[in-house]
Write an enzyme that holds these catalytic residues in place. Structure first.
Site, mmCIF file in Angstrom:
data_model
loop_
_atom_site.group_PDB
_atom_site.id
_atom_site.type_symbol
_atom_site.label_atom_id
_atom_site.label_comp_id
_atom_site.label_asym_id
_atom_site.label_seq_id
_atom_site.Cartn_x
_atom_site.Cartn_y
_atom_site.Cartn_z
ATOM 1 N N PHE A 114 -6.980 -6.086 -2.206
ATOM 2 C CA PHE A 114 -6.871 -4.650 -1.956
ATOM 3 C C PHE A 114 -8.057 -3.943 -2.615
ATOM 4 O O PHE A 114 -8.422 -4.269 -3.744
ATOM 5 C CB PHE A 114 -5.549 -4.130 -2.527
ATOM 6 C CG PHE A 114 -5.221 -2.747 -2.079
ATOM 7 C CD1 PHE A 114 -4.642 -2.514 -0.838
ATOM 8 C CD2 PHE A 114 -5.502 -1.648 -2.889
ATOM 9 C CE1 PHE A 114 -4.341 -1.213 -0.411
ATOM 10 C CE2 PHE A 114 -5.211 -0.360 -2.467
ATOM 11 C CZ PHE A 114 -4.631 -0.138 -1.229
ATOM 12 N N ASP A 185 -1.948 -10.214 -8.507
ATOM 13 C CA ASP A 185 -1.407 -8.908 -8.130
ATOM 14 C C ASP A 185 -0.230 -9.187 -7.200
ATOM 15 O O ASP A 185 -0.409 -9.745 -6.101
ATOM 16 C CB ASP A 185 -2.501 -8.078 -7.433
ATOM 17 C CG ASP A 185 -2.005 -6.681 -7.072
ATOM 18 O OD1 ASP A 185 -0.788 -6.502 -6.926
ATOM 19 O OD2 ASP A 185 -2.854 -5.774 -6.918
ATOM 20 N N TYR A 210 6.871 0.798 -5.857
ATOM 21 C CA TYR A 210 7.207 1.744 -4.766
ATOM 22 C C TYR A 210 7.300 1.074 -3.407
ATOM 23 O O TYR A 210 7.677 1.704 -2.441
ATOM 24 C CB TYR A 210 6.206 2.907 -4.716
ATOM 25 C CG TYR A 210 4.744 2.531 -4.765
ATOM 26 C CD1 TYR A 210 4.113 1.958 -3.670
ATOM 27 C CD2 TYR A 210 3.997 2.746 -5.925
ATOM 28 C CE1 TYR A 210 2.771 1.605 -3.723
ATOM 29 C CE2 TYR A 210 2.657 2.399 -5.986
ATOM 30 C CZ TYR A 210 2.045 1.831 -4.887
ATOM 31 O OH TYR A 210 0.724 1.479 -4.939
ATOM 32 N N LYS A 211 6.946 -0.217 -3.331
ATOM 33 C CA LYS A 211 7.009 -0.929 -2.039
ATOM 34 C C LYS A 211 8.398 -1.553 -1.886
ATOM 35 O O LYS A 211 9.368 -0.837 -1.653
ATOM 36 C CB LYS A 211 5.901 -1.972 -1.961
ATOM 37 C CG LYS A 211 4.488 -1.388 -2.055
ATOM 38 C CD LYS A 211 3.458 -2.493 -1.964
ATOM 39 C CE LYS A 211 2.049 -1.995 -2.216
ATOM 40 N NZ LYS A 211 1.547 -1.087 -1.184
ATOM 41 N N ARG A 357 1.015 -2.789 11.310
ATOM 42 C CA ARG A 357 1.781 -3.520 10.274
ATOM 43 C C ARG A 357 3.268 -3.215 10.359
ATOM 44 O O ARG A 357 3.657 -2.049 10.480
ATOM 45 C CB ARG A 357 1.356 -3.076 8.871
ATOM 46 C CG ARG A 357 0.068 -3.575 8.372
ATOM 47 C CD ARG A 357 -0.057 -3.480 6.853
ATOM 48 N NE ARG A 357 0.319 -2.210 6.246
ATOM 49 C CZ ARG A 357 0.252 -1.962 4.941
ATOM 50 N NH1 ARG A 357 -0.148 -2.902 4.108
ATOM 51 N NH2 ARG A 357 0.594 -0.784 4.464
HETATM 52 C C1 LIG Z 1 -2.464 -5.133 -3.725
HETATM 53 C C2 LIG Z 1 -2.490 -3.684 -4.081
HETATM 54 N N1 LIG Z 1 -3.055 -3.289 -5.252
HETATM 55 C C3 LIG Z 1 -3.088 -1.976 -5.601
HETATM 56 C C4 LIG Z 1 -2.563 -0.997 -4.776
HETATM 57 C C5 LIG Z 1 -2.613 0.456 -5.122
HETATM 58 O O1 LIG Z 1 -2.579 0.750 -6.461
HETATM 59 P P1 LIG Z 1 -2.026 2.164 -6.984
HETATM 60 O O2 LIG Z 1 -0.544 2.039 -7.082
HETATM 61 O O3 LIG Z 1 -2.699 2.395 -8.274
HETATM 62 O O4 LIG Z 1 -2.382 3.197 -5.960
HETATM 63 C C6 LIG Z 1 -1.981 -1.370 -3.557
HETATM 64 C C7 LIG Z 1 -1.427 -0.334 -2.671
HETATM 65 O O5 LIG Z 1 -0.949 -0.549 -1.605
HETATM 66 C C8 LIG Z 1 -1.949 -2.737 -3.207
HETATM 67 O O6 LIG Z 1 -1.430 -3.118 -2.046
#
Ligand SMILES: Cc1ncc(COP(=O)(O)O)c(C=O)c1O
Length: 398
Positions: A114, A185, A210-211, A357
């Site tokens: 990401f 991650d 939040y997902k 998606r």
């Molecule tokens: C793999 C990944 N890393 C980081 C983020 C975003 O980070 P943040 O919560 O700081 O906006 C996302 C957002 O979809 C993500 O999918």
């Protein structure tokens, strides 16, 4: 066996909507509304500042961290909640670099990571000014790129665009055999897969809530540190709440014990309340059942869409063991197709340049939903219902 009818009933889902975007923002757990209202009225409203002690606000990041640890397959005391995932990327990479073998200058990642992970890494590398470099190889090329010049392997387990999933245990083992520190991650993994971080042995992991965990927009992120390492890390984000004794207000920083040192500043208490309520749903969920249901719904959707929309190309791996909990298709008019689908009450999303998606979330989706999505999409494609100017105007958030 997990009762998915019961979990479905725990969510507020608007009528006439099929929600296929729990991989990006989970829906509202009904209990979160009253929990947040209670926190506002009875804690903030009534206890005022005494709620930091009386309502246990100060302990929330660790208490919730332990609840998250159970979903990650980590031990109590290995996870703390707080901040945003971008911040946690920075914090984890700085920690990993402090554990890395001296003289190694490469941070290895992949082209499916990401963007914020790579941007934060670049910001840290630039700030450190030690001549470190970030190498991004194709996801399939990661295993071959592991060698004794790599300091840290930093990957997102499930690709946000395609749902392609790395073999976390195998890559961790291969990397550690070459003396490489590993960060995962797990943004698209927690609440979607049956994880076993302790067995995998990775040094660090991070993610958001939040997902798939449904804790609401801007909900706290988390960081996991392998328990044998947490006292060794010298925190770069040395905020006062990670101090050994924050209320001594000392002039110099002394890190707290264990995972406490990964705290930074004041926790977002209203969001923590929503997260705590969202986690209640998970108490009755067996993660192996969840994964089996996710694979079954995904397979059904893939087969049904192949039948109704032959022009859509599957962008996710065909093999379920190579896929997280999302199913994606590519089409040059993907954005307009998704807008037409949303106008028909099916909410998914779009990722540039051409990816449609669908998040697969058995907590609140059914086989009937998958059939409905495929049928509606078939009607939209057959009749070119997407081919209207209003569906082609790009919104800020896609
Ligand atoms: C793999 C990944 N890393 C980081 C983020 C975003 O980070 P943040 O919560 O700081 O906006 C996302 C957002 O979809 C993500 O999918």
């Amino acid at each position: 066996m997990t009762d998915f009818d019961a979990t479905r009933a725990a969510f507020h889902l608007p009528a006439d909507t099929v929600y296929m975007n729990g991989n990006s923002l989970g829906p509202l757990p009904i209990a979160a509304q009253s929990r947040v209202a209670d926190c506002i009225k009875n804690e903030w409203g009534t206890m005022l500042i005494t709620a930091w002690n009386k309502a246990g606000w100060m302990q929330q990041p660790k208490k919730i961290g332990n609840r998250l640890a159970r979903l990650l397959g980590g031990a109590d005391g290995s996870v703390v909640a707080g901040d945003t995932l971008s911040i946690k990327v920075f914090q984890a990479l700085a920690a990993a670099l402090s554990l890395a073998q001296p003289g190694r200058i490469r941070i290895l990642s992949d082209t499916g990571n990401f963007p914020t992970d790579l941007y934060m890494a670049q910001g840290l590398v630039d700030a450190l000014g030690k001549g470190l470099c970030i190498d991004c190889v194709a996801p399939d090329a990661v295993a071959d790129a592991l060698d004794e010049t790599v300091a840290v392997l930093m990957l997102t387990h499930v690709d946000y665009r395609t749902g392609r999933m790395h073999d976390m245990a195998a890559l961790t083992e291969a990397a550690q055999a070459k003396g490489i520190v590993v960060i995962w991650d797990l943004a698209h993994s927690i609440g979607a897969l049956d994880l076993d971080l302790a067995a995998c042995g990775a040094e660090l992991a991070i993610g958001c809530t939040y997902k798939f965990l449904n804790a609401g927009p801007g909900a706290p992120a988390f960081i996991y540190v392998r328990p044998d390492l947490s006292d060794q890390i010298k925190p770069v984000l040395s905020g006062w709440l990670g101090h050994a004794s924050p209320f001594s207000f000392e002039q110099t920083y002394t890190p707290g014990m264990g995972i406490d040192r990964m705290r930074v500043g004041t926790p977002a208490i209203l969001q923590m309340a929503a997260l705590d309520a969202a986690l209640d749903v998970w108490d009755s969920v067996d993660l192996a059942d969840l994964r089996a249901a996710s694979v079954s719904l995904s397979e059904r959707l893939i087969q049904a869409i192949a039948a109704t929309c032959p022009e859509l190309i599957l962008a996710s791996p065909k093999e379920p063991s190579m896929r997280g909990s999302q199913v994606c298709f590519s089409h040059p008019e993907g954005y307009a197709i998704m807008q037409a689908l949303i106008a028909h009450g099916i909410i998914g999303d779009f990722r540039a340049p051409n990816i449609i998606r669908f998040g697969i979330t058995p907590l609140f989706q059914s086989a009937r939903d998958m059939d409905h999505v495929a049928k509606t999409l078939g009607t939209i494609m057959k009749n070119r219902l997407w081919d209207e100017p209003k569906f082609k105007v790009r919104a800020h958030v896609t």
